[in-house]
Design an enzyme around this catalytic site. Structure first.
Site, PDB file in Angstrom:
ATOM      1  N   ASP A  73      -0.110  -7.108   5.998  1.00 37.90           N
ATOM      2  CA  ASP A  73       0.752  -8.021   6.730  1.00 37.90           C
ATOM      3  C   ASP A  73       0.788  -7.549   8.184  1.00 37.90           C
ATOM      4  O   ASP A  73       0.040  -6.632   8.569  1.00 37.90           O
ATOM      5  CB  ASP A  73       2.142  -8.098   6.090  1.00 37.90           C
ATOM      6  CG  ASP A  73       2.972  -6.838   6.250  1.00 37.90           C
ATOM      7  OD1 ASP A  73       2.471  -5.822   6.803  1.00 37.90           O
ATOM      8  OD2 ASP A  73       4.137  -6.851   5.820  1.00 37.90           O
ATOM      9  N   CYS A 131       1.314  -2.604   4.246  1.00 34.89           N
ATOM     10  CA  CYS A 131       2.426  -3.293   4.896  1.00 34.89           C
ATOM     11  C   CYS A 131       3.208  -2.226   5.656  1.00 34.89           C
ATOM     12  O   CYS A 131       2.721  -1.110   5.824  1.00 34.89           O
ATOM     13  CB  CYS A 131       3.284  -4.070   3.896  1.00 34.89           C
ATOM     14  SG  CYS A 131       4.205  -3.086   2.685  1.00 34.89           S
ATOM     15  N   THR A 166       5.857  -0.340   4.948  1.00 32.36           N
ATOM     16  CA  THR A 166       6.131   0.858   4.145  1.00 32.36           C
ATOM     17  C   THR A 166       5.094   1.096   3.063  1.00 32.36           C
ATOM     18  O   THR A 166       5.007   2.195   2.529  1.00 32.36           O
ATOM     19  CB  THR A 166       7.503   0.750   3.452  1.00 32.36           C
ATOM     20  OG1 THR A 166       7.460  -0.343   2.525  1.00 32.36           O
ATOM     21  CG2 THR A 166       8.624   0.570   4.456  1.00 32.36           C
ATOM     22  N   HIS A 188      -6.691  11.256 -11.810  1.00 31.71           N
ATOM     23  CA  HIS A 188      -5.893  11.120 -13.024  1.00 31.71           C
ATOM     24  C   HIS A 188      -5.615   9.684 -13.436  1.00 31.71           C
ATOM     25  O   HIS A 188      -5.492   9.410 -14.624  1.00 31.71           O
ATOM     26  CB  HIS A 188      -4.550  11.841 -12.862  1.00 31.71           C
ATOM     27  CG  HIS A 188      -4.688  13.322 -12.782  1.00 31.71           C
ATOM     28  ND1 HIS A 188      -3.604  14.158 -12.726  1.00 31.71           N
ATOM     29  CD2 HIS A 188      -5.775  14.138 -12.752  1.00 31.71           C
ATOM     30  CE1 HIS A 188      -4.009  15.418 -12.661  1.00 31.71           C
ATOM     31  NE2 HIS A 188      -5.334  15.426 -12.677  1.00 31.71           N
ATOM     32  N   HIS A 194      -6.494  11.630 -19.544  1.00 33.46           N
ATOM     33  CA  HIS A 194      -6.235  10.666 -18.479  1.00 33.46           C
ATOM     34  C   HIS A 194      -6.705   9.272 -18.884  1.00 33.46           C
ATOM     35  O   HIS A 194      -6.017   8.277 -18.629  1.00 33.46           O
ATOM     36  CB  HIS A 194      -6.876  11.113 -17.176  1.00 33.46           C
ATOM     37  CG  HIS A 194      -6.335  12.416 -16.681  1.00 33.46           C
ATOM     38  ND1 HIS A 194      -4.996  12.643 -16.491  1.00 33.46           N
ATOM     39  CD2 HIS A 194      -6.960  13.573 -16.367  1.00 33.46           C
ATOM     40  CE1 HIS A 194      -4.814  13.880 -16.069  1.00 33.46           C
ATOM     41  NE2 HIS A 194      -5.993  14.473 -15.994  1.00 33.46           N
TER      42      HIS A 194
END
Length: 142
Positions: free
Chosen positions: A7, A64, A66, A97, A133
């Site tokens: 964004d 974005c 954050t 993992h 995993h």
């Protein structure tokens, strides 16, 4: 091919990461946005996730401000394991993992130098393939 989208809050970091990855020889498909005008991150998170889930692109990067909202968005797509990484250790471990196929970063929190390093580690680290995993990934996908 690497899918990438952001964004407006991730635009500057996305631009830096694209230039860096192209310099390294990666083929990039940019799903937008294409400037700093305000847009809604789910549009770009969904586009990148769908390109990876469909096999059109091998991996994806979403950004974005954050990294939180766009990572939540990407993870709504079946088959996507998107991880928000703020350092190179997280990028390495999520590949080893979790076999994460989409990297999320926060453009308002991560500078271009670190963002490019995180992207490098994410793209260069293979899945470990360890049974425990693989089993856990199977449980996630149920």
């Amino acid at each position: 091919m690497i899918a990438i989208g952001s964004d407006h809050g991730g635009f500057d970091l996305k631009t830096a990461v694209i230039a860096h990855l192209k310099e390294r020889g990666f083929e990039i498909k940019d799903f937008g946005c294409y400037d700093k005008n305000s847009v809604d991150y789910p549009v770009y998170g969904h586009a990148v996730a769908e390109a990876v889930a469909s096999g059109e692109c091998e991996k994806g990067i979403v950004i974005c401000t954050t990294g939180i909202g766009i990572s939540i968005t990407a993870n709504k797509t079946p088959g996507i394991r998107c991880a928000l990484c703020t350092d190179t250790t997280m990028a390495k471990m999520t590949r080893l993992h979790n076999d994460a196929n989409v990297l999320a970063m926060g453009g308002g929190l991560t500078g271009p130098f670190l963002g490019c390093e995180i992207a490098d580690v994410f793209l260069d680290t293979p899945f470990s393939g360890e049974e425990k995993h693989a089993r856990r990934i199977g449980e996630i996908e149920k």
